[in-house]
Design a protein around this motif. Sequence first.
Motif, PDB file in Angstrom:
ATOM      1  N   GLY A 106     -48.450  10.618   2.240  1.00  0.00           N
ATOM      2  CA  GLY A 106     -47.320  11.532   2.219  1.00  0.00           C
ATOM      3  C   GLY A 106     -46.296  11.196   3.289  1.00  0.00           C
ATOM      4  N   GLU A 107     -45.178  11.908   3.226  1.00  0.00           N
ATOM      5  CA  GLU A 107     -44.104  11.722   4.212  1.00  0.00           C
ATOM      6  C   GLU A 107     -43.400  13.050   4.420  1.00  0.00           C
ATOM      7  OE1 GLU A 107     -40.708  11.755   3.106  1.00  0.00           O
ATOM      8  OE2 GLU A 107     -41.241  12.105   1.003  1.00  0.00           O
ATOM      9  N   PRO A 108     -42.693  13.207   5.538  1.00  0.00           N
ATOM     10  CA  PRO A 108     -42.156  14.529   5.877  1.00  0.00           C
ATOM     11  C   PRO A 108     -40.965  14.966   5.051  1.00  0.00           C
ATOM     12  CG  PRO A 108     -41.581  12.931   7.566  1.00  0.00           C
ATOM     13  CD  PRO A 108     -42.513  12.240   6.627  1.00  0.00           C
ATOM     14  N   GLY A 109     -40.244  14.052   4.428  1.00  0.00           N
ATOM     15  CA  GLY A 109     -39.055  14.426   3.674  1.00  0.00           C
ATOM     16  C   GLY A 109     -37.818  14.431   4.546  1.00  0.00           C
ATOM     17  N   ALA A 110     -36.678  14.363   3.897  1.00  0.00           N
ATOM     18  CA  ALA A 110     -35.411  14.232   4.622  1.00  0.00           C
ATOM     19  C   ALA A 110     -34.762  15.564   4.959  1.00  0.00           C
ATOM     20  CB  ALA A 110     -34.435  13.385   3.789  1.00  0.00           C
ATOM     21  N   ASP A 111     -35.120  16.639   4.247  1.00  0.00           N
ATOM     22  CA  ASP A 111     -34.467  17.936   4.430  1.00  0.00           C
ATOM     23  C   ASP A 111     -35.245  18.769   5.440  1.00  0.00           C
ATOM     24  OD1 ASP A 111     -33.272  20.399   4.289  1.00  0.00           O
ATOM     25  OD2 ASP A 111     -33.329  20.557   2.107  1.00  0.00           O
TER      26      ASP A 111
END
Length: 462
Positions: A106-111
Amino acid sequence: MPPLHRIVTAGLALCNLGCGPEPAALEPGEHLPGGATTVELLLGSNAFTFPAANMTSERKAAFFSGNSFFNQAWVTAPASTTARDGLGPTFNANSCSACHFKDGRGEPGADPEAPSVSLLLRIGLGADPVDGVVPDPVYGDQLQPRATGKVPAEGRMRIEWEEVGGRYADGEPYTLVVPRPAVVDLAFGPLSPDAQLSARVAPQMIGLGLLEAIPESRLRELADPEDRDGDGISGRVQWVWDVGAGTHRAGRFGWKAEQPSVRQQTAGALLGDLGVTSSLFPRQNCPPAQEACLAAIGGGEPEAEDGTLDRMTFYSQTLGVPARRGADDPRVLEGKTLFREAGCDRCHVPSHQTETLPGVDEVEHQRIWPYTDLMLHDMGPGLADGRAIFGASGQEWRTPPLWGLGLVPTVNGHARLLHDGRARGFAEAILWHGGEAEAAREAFRHLSRADRARLLAFLESL
């Protein structure tokens, strides 16, 4: 032209004309990190999704049955799909694959206002010897941003990112980003003032059964809690509660090694992330203050039957580890030498021998190359989340395996690393190391630009 000669800088062999160190030898079987389970096909974005290469066709039926429960969405009860109903009442995602997309990372996301679904928020008020953590009395041990029917969602996470700068010893600048998680739109009032928050991304799924098959005696052998050898590394075993056995065992899974087995890890994720009960965790995740959650209709007792949990566990235990790419490339082997000389392999122990794992013949008696010791290590205040669990302090983390990480950009389209995805690649992940790993970080920071690239090329080959 002056003769070539070696210069020792920060304990590492460098070259005044930019050449690399003497390349290390490729050890027998090193290019097959999962031993006979290793998947040698070039599978691109599906590299993490295939069964162990030594699995028989008869066994693959159980693997793909577990795969279906892992990938397909669970639904709200009551439903005609009785094998997959019981989602919620509060939850983070409706399927395992929503967080572990293609069995990846997973990854934290840009928003900052709407982080990725593969990033969750753990809560804790201190350690507990059986439950792991003392939960918040109103929100439990994990924030649940989604809910079924008329049940209120608990709230949502917001992350602010702060950029900080630094420099390599040769003067080249770099930047790191620091996440600041917070909770907003809480449905039941504020969190406890003592609550510790820890954002966590979903890790990749490959090789879990192989890690489970490493004998406990090996973990005891690697442990050095008092640093008796004086190398500055004091890894120790995390002793956690095994729900099925009713005793403490060595933890191996989770960012702080808080689960002793793949089965318990799977059952814990079903409850914590999907709100689905099992025989290991039969009670709904509804704190007393959440009346609508407590009153919601369930999908059976338990919602995931033992047969379902068994198949999901077998699937998770037998996902094949991809073969390395370019393991014998001279530049990669030079990077391997630098990795070792920097001391990275004191925690990221390259190789182990597996023994037995009941019901999972595929992973038994294999020499594997995961680059982990499965120990807890103090990583310093920079990575600390303050959230203690079992015997792990807020500064301690399990050494994560490195196998397959070079394929994460191919599989998941990003290169976000560490427990909360703050690192934007291997270099940043290394630069975040502190505490017991500070000497290794400084060794990397003092490398020439060419040698840093060689070390990173080695990591990308794993």
